[in-house]
Design a protein around this motif. Structure first.
Motif, PDB file in Angstrom:
ATOM      1  N   ASP A   7       0.383  -0.750   0.717  1.00 36.35           N
ATOM      2  CA  ASP A   7       1.178  -0.626   1.939  1.00 36.35           C
ATOM      3  C   ASP A   7       0.815   0.639   2.720  1.00 36.35           C
ATOM      4  O   ASP A   7       1.670   1.382   3.170  1.00 36.35           O
ATOM      5  CB  ASP A   7       2.673  -0.641   1.578  1.00 36.35           C
ATOM      6  CG  ASP A   7       3.006   0.455   0.582  1.00 36.35           C
ATOM      7  OD1 ASP A   7       2.061   1.137   0.138  1.00 36.35           O
ATOM      8  OD2 ASP A   7       4.201   0.621   0.258  1.00 36.35           O
ATOM      9  N   VAL A   8      -0.473   0.862   2.882  1.00 37.58           N
ATOM     10  CA  VAL A   8      -0.929   2.032   3.640  1.00 37.58           C
ATOM     11  C   VAL A   8      -0.874   1.689   5.132  1.00 37.58           C
ATOM     12  O   VAL A   8      -1.458   0.698   5.556  1.00 37.58           O
ATOM     13  CB  VAL A   8      -2.378   2.392   3.238  1.00 37.58           C
ATOM     14  CG1 VAL A   8      -2.898   3.540   4.076  1.00 37.58           C
ATOM     15  CG2 VAL A   8      -2.448   2.722   1.766  1.00 37.58           C
ATOM     16  N   ALA A   9      -0.170   2.499   5.916  1.00 37.97           N
ATOM     17  CA  ALA A   9      -0.009   2.184   7.343  1.00 37.97           C
ATOM     18  C   ALA A   9      -1.302   2.428   8.115  1.00 37.97           C
ATOM     19  O   ALA A   9      -2.040   3.364   7.824  1.00 37.97           O
ATOM     20  CB  ALA A   9       1.109   3.045   7.920  1.00 37.97           C
ATOM     21  N   GLN A  10      -1.553   1.561   9.098  1.00 35.95           N
ATOM     22  CA  GLN A  10      -2.711   1.741   9.979  1.00 35.95           C
ATOM     23  C   GLN A  10      -2.377   2.773  11.057  1.00 35.95           C
ATOM     24  O   GLN A  10      -1.451   2.569  11.853  1.00 35.95           O
ATOM     25  CB  GLN A  10      -3.068   0.403  10.636  1.00 35.95           C
ATOM     26  CG  GLN A  10      -4.108   0.502  11.743  1.00 35.95           C
ATOM     27  CD  GLN A  10      -5.487   0.861  11.219  1.00 35.95           C
ATOM     28  OE1 GLN A  10      -6.067   0.119  10.444  1.00 35.95           O
ATOM     29  NE2 GLN A  10      -6.017   2.005  11.649  1.00 35.95           N
ATOM     30  N   GLN A  11      -3.108   3.870  11.085  1.00 38.01           N
ATOM     31  CA  GLN A  11      -2.938   4.850  12.161  1.00 38.01           C
ATOM     32  C   GLN A  11      -3.720   4.372  13.381  1.00 38.01           C
ATOM     33  O   GLN A  11      -4.755   3.725  13.240  1.00 38.01           O
ATOM     34  CB  GLN A  11      -3.459   6.223  11.722  1.00 38.01           C
ATOM     35  CG  GLN A  11      -2.797   6.774  10.464  1.00 38.01           C
ATOM     36  CD  GLN A  11      -1.301   6.936  10.620  1.00 38.01           C
ATOM     37  OE1 GLN A  11      -0.816   7.407  11.632  1.00 38.01           O
ATOM     38  NE2 GLN A  11      -0.556   6.516   9.602  1.00 38.01           N
ATOM     39  N   ARG A 317      -7.788   3.142   7.704  1.00 36.58           N
ATOM     40  CA  ARG A 317      -6.355   3.130   8.038  1.00 36.58           C
ATOM     41  C   ARG A 317      -5.766   4.529   8.161  1.00 36.58           C
ATOM     42  O   ARG A 317      -5.127   4.850   9.150  1.00 36.58           O
ATOM     43  CB  ARG A 317      -5.583   2.388   6.948  1.00 36.58           C
ATOM     44  CG  ARG A 317      -5.784   0.911   7.048  1.00 36.58           C
ATOM     45  CD  ARG A 317      -4.624   0.226   6.392  1.00 36.58           C
ATOM     46  NE  ARG A 317      -4.990  -1.136   6.082  1.00 36.58           N
ATOM     47  CZ  ARG A 317      -4.214  -1.965   5.431  1.00 36.58           C
ATOM     48  NH1 ARG A 317      -3.046  -1.569   4.995  1.00 36.58           N
ATOM     49  NH2 ARG A 317      -4.600  -3.190   5.194  1.00 36.58           N
ATOM     50  N   GLN A 327      -2.064   2.179  20.348  1.00 33.33           N
ATOM     51  CA  GLN A 327      -0.603   2.277  20.308  1.00 33.33           C
ATOM     52  C   GLN A 327      -0.114   2.315  21.752  1.00 33.33           C
ATOM     53  O   GLN A 327      -0.847   2.747  22.650  1.00 33.33           O
ATOM     54  CB  GLN A 327      -0.150   3.516  19.525  1.00 33.33           C
ATOM     55  CG  GLN A 327      -0.595   4.813  20.128  1.00 33.33           C
ATOM     56  CD  GLN A 327      -0.348   6.001  19.191  1.00 33.33           C
ATOM     57  OE1 GLN A 327       0.116   5.842  18.069  1.00 33.33           O
ATOM     58  NE2 GLN A 327      -0.659   7.177  19.673  1.00 33.33           N
TER      59      GLN A 327
END
Ligand code: GLU
Length: 339
Positions: A7-11, A317, A327
């Protein structure tokens, strides 16, 4: 392609990398997270490659400011294999130009394995993809030089400029492949029959086999990738190797063809141009930011390093490298802009 990084967030992709100490600790984290991954099989169709230790693993990031972060077996040398195709392609683009190379070789993925003969037949002898054997052999035939000795010398010195140090041929790997590369010789003969190679096809395959046998480390791959990320200037030596336009063209090719017939999955998961080789090397390029070099011999069925893909997916990521990850422009920023 199994690049599950949990569950590593995508920067989001931004203008730069985090600060030095953070990159350093994330490279170390990529190494630790992926080191126990046990999937994949070491290549053995070139007999000597089967002797590689499946536990070897290195992760390295070279930033465009010249900083280098390495974890694991970053000093172990291995043969560059298919990764050479990316850099020889760049050298040929530099000397022949965008249109000539696109016309002669092509820019599309064949969707077939790296040593496919059918791909040539299906495309009326047009090699199509410079990152698999037919297109790469046709590309090596375009390296400037009056003799194969001169062409080899241009490749050896050009790839050394990308790495920032003199690269040398692994004679054992070269001999092992030269004795078993009947298929590449057949591919070259087939290309000759379609008028796609003007030189002696067996001499071209010999130079191609040598380029695949050059010894590199994961750190070399990271610096070579960083040179493509840095508009063609090696960020460690400060020397220009190719033009910024050649980097752009090479990276576009790598984005669509760099992971063999898994290139779509690669781009979908990692969102960056990259190129793998059957000895377990993998180079990935974050334009304007960094090169990533990994090394781990066990491969997936298409020929891509399993641990290398996973470590690169993690770094893509956490470092915000995926070029498709935007974003939303914030309301506050819009107000500041007076809109
Ligand atoms: N020298 C290897 C061959 O031509 C390179 C293959 C690869 O790394 O994909 O078979």
């Amino acid at each position: 392609m199994d690049v599950d990084v949990g569950d590593v967030a995508q920067q989001a992709y931004t203008g730069g990398l985090p600060e030095w100490t953070e990159v350093e600790s994330l490279v170390e984290a990529a190494y630790r997270r992926c080191r126990s991954e046990s999937g994949g099989v070491v290549a053995d169709y070139i007999p000597v490659l089967a002797q590689a230790d499946p536990d070897w693993f290195a992760v390295c990031v070279a930033e465009v400011d010249g900083s280098v972060h390495a974890a694991g077996d970053a000093g172990i040398e291995f043969s560059i294999q298919s990764i050479s195709k990316a850099f020889v392609y760049a050298l040929v683009c530099e000397s022949l130009g965008h249109d000539a190379v696109a016309d002669r070789i092509g820019v599309n993925n064949t969707g077939l394995p790296f040593n496919s003969v059918i791909a040539i037949e299906l495309n009326d002898g047009h090699p199509m993809n410079p990152m698999v054997n037919a297109g790469a052999i046709a590309t090596t035939a375009l390296v400037p030089g009056a003799t194969s000795v001169e062409r080899w010398s241009a490749i050896e010195s050009g790839l050394s400029e990308f790495a920032g140090r003199p690269l040398q041929v692994d004679e054992t790997v070269y001999q092992s492949e030269a004795q078993t590369n009947q298929r590449n010789r057949a591919i070259a003969r087939l290309l000759e029959s379609y008028g796609r190679i003007d030189l002696d096809p067996l001499e071209v395959v010999d130079v191609y086999t040598r380029q695949c046998s050059l010894r590199v480390t994961a750190t070399d791959l990271a610096v070579m990738g960083a040179t493509l990320a840095d508009g063609g200037v090696n960020p460690v030596t400060g020397r220009r190797v190719v033009s910024a336009g050649v980097c752009r063209d090479t990276l576009a090719i790598l984005a669509s063809t760099g992971a063999y017939e898994r290139s779509g999955e690669w781009l979908f998961e990692i969102g960056l141009p990259g190129k793998s080789g059957v000895a377990g090397g993998l180079v990935t390029i974050a334009p304007g930011k960094a090169g990533i070099g990994t090394f781990s011999p066990p491969l997936d069925p298409a020929g891509n390093s399993v641990r290398g893909q996973r470590a690169t997916a993690y770094l893509s990521r956490v470092l915000g490298l995926n070029i498709f990850a935007s974003q939303a422009h914030t309301l506050a920023a819009r107000r500041k802009d007076g809109r």
